[in-house]
Scaffold this active site. Structure first.
Site, mmCIF file in Angstrom:
data_model
loop_
_atom_site.group_PDB
_atom_site.id
_atom_site.type_symbol
_atom_site.label_atom_id
_atom_site.label_comp_id
_atom_site.label_asym_id
_atom_site.label_seq_id
_atom_site.Cartn_x
_atom_site.Cartn_y
_atom_site.Cartn_z
ATOM 1 N N HIS A 94 -49.890 21.082 -5.220
ATOM 2 C CA HIS A 94 -49.185 19.884 -5.681
ATOM 3 C C HIS A 94 -47.703 20.202 -5.735
ATOM 4 O O HIS A 94 -47.304 21.239 -6.263
ATOM 5 C CB HIS A 94 -49.725 19.495 -7.071
ATOM 6 C CG HIS A 94 -48.871 18.507 -7.802
ATOM 7 N ND1 HIS A 94 -48.506 17.299 -7.253
ATOM 8 C CD2 HIS A 94 -48.303 18.538 -9.037
ATOM 9 C CE1 HIS A 94 -47.759 16.632 -8.130
ATOM 10 N NE2 HIS A 94 -47.609 17.373 -9.211
ATOM 11 N N HIS A 96 -43.492 18.420 -6.115
ATOM 12 C CA HIS A 96 -42.617 17.277 -6.355
ATOM 13 C C HIS A 96 -41.620 17.291 -5.196
ATOM 14 O O HIS A 96 -40.532 17.840 -5.328
ATOM 15 C CB HIS A 96 -41.872 17.430 -7.682
ATOM 16 C CG HIS A 96 -42.765 17.330 -8.883
ATOM 17 N ND1 HIS A 96 -42.282 17.301 -10.169
ATOM 18 C CD2 HIS A 96 -44.116 17.242 -8.986
ATOM 19 C CE1 HIS A 96 -43.307 17.205 -11.025
ATOM 20 N NE2 HIS A 96 -44.432 17.172 -10.329
ATOM 21 N N TYR A 121 -49.465 15.636 14.399
ATOM 22 C CA TYR A 121 -49.823 16.652 13.405
ATOM 23 C C TYR A 121 -49.985 16.067 12.016
ATOM 24 O O TYR A 121 -50.816 16.531 11.239
ATOM 25 C CB TYR A 121 -48.832 17.811 13.435
ATOM 26 C CG TYR A 121 -49.195 18.774 14.535
ATOM 27 C CD1 TYR A 121 -48.786 18.535 15.838
ATOM 28 C CD2 TYR A 121 -50.024 19.864 14.289
ATOM 29 C CE1 TYR A 121 -49.172 19.366 16.873
ATOM 30 C CE2 TYR A 121 -50.416 20.703 15.311
ATOM 31 C CZ TYR A 121 -49.990 20.455 16.601
ATOM 32 O OH TYR A 121 -50.390 21.272 17.619
#
Ligand SMILES: [Zn+2]
Length: 216
Positions: A94, A96, A121
């Site tokens: 994960h 930001h 891709y």
């Protein structure tokens, strides 16, 4: 070096690489990977991707008990939701990342196809990306929303927050999330321009040729 210590090194190396290229900043982002015994290694809460310590990663056993290392990320439910619903998941990342977050704020984005079909891709590594709504950080509803997808998506975008991607191993998950950010960047760069995205036929040809997981 044991397999586990190699995995610990690899997690920290890849996290550092993501951080160094500005794909996540400060103490944002979290990462986890399956160990050979069915447990997990997870980045600790409050740590920076630029400075993860291989010896201090949170270590869970196969029953989900914390057995070693620092306290894990508070986004643990998000990671568990992927492992529990996708048996193929060997790692979850994960970030930001700036362009993905920017794109999540655009009103024209389709929640079922967060990324427009711009490059092969992007499709091959991610399949269809689901845009989830905004949740307060640490809200268990985030994990519940991922579980609600029943393992059909390997990548989701948390609106106004950041992407979460599962892969078969740590390298695959990192490559895929980089692809997500890059496609979002292309989408933002070309936003409002008369751009030529891939056609439905081209998308279908890619999905077929590369056996892309494509939840209809
Ligand atoms: Zn986050």
């Amino acid at each position: 070096m044991t397999n586990e210590s190699a995995l610990r090194e690899q997690i920290c190396l890849l996290a550092r690489s993501l951080f160094d290229r500005g794909l996540t900043h400060g103490s944002t982002g979290n990462i986890s990977a399956r160990t050979e015994d069915g447990g997990l290694l997870v980045s600790p809460t409050g740590t920076s991707f630029g400075r993860l310590d291989p010896a201090r990663l949170s270590r869970f056993d196969a029953e989900g008990r914390l057995i070693d290392g620092d306290k894990p990320t508070k986004e643990m439910p998000l990671h568990s939701a992927f492992y529990d619903t996708r048996s193929s998941a060997g790692a979850v990342v994960h970030l930001h990342s700036c362009h993905a977050v920017a794109l999540s704020m655009m009103p024209e984005v389709d929640p079922d196809d967060f990324l427009p079909p711009l490059t092969p891709y992007g499709l091959m590594k991610l399949g269809r990306v689901k845009l989830l709504p905004f949740f307060l950080p640490g809200d268990p509803a985030m994990g519940a929303a991922v579980r609600g997808l029943a393992g059909k998506r390997s990548a989701v975008m948390l609106a106004n927050h950041g992407p979460v991607v599962a892969g078969k191993d740590i390298e695959a998950a990192c490559n895929a999330i980089e692809e997500l950010e890059d496609t979002a960047r292309l989408a933002m760069m070309t936003r409002g321009m008369p751009r030529r995205a891939l056609s439905a036929e081209q998308v279908q040809a890619i999905v077929t040729k590369f056996d892309v997981e494509w939840d209809a």
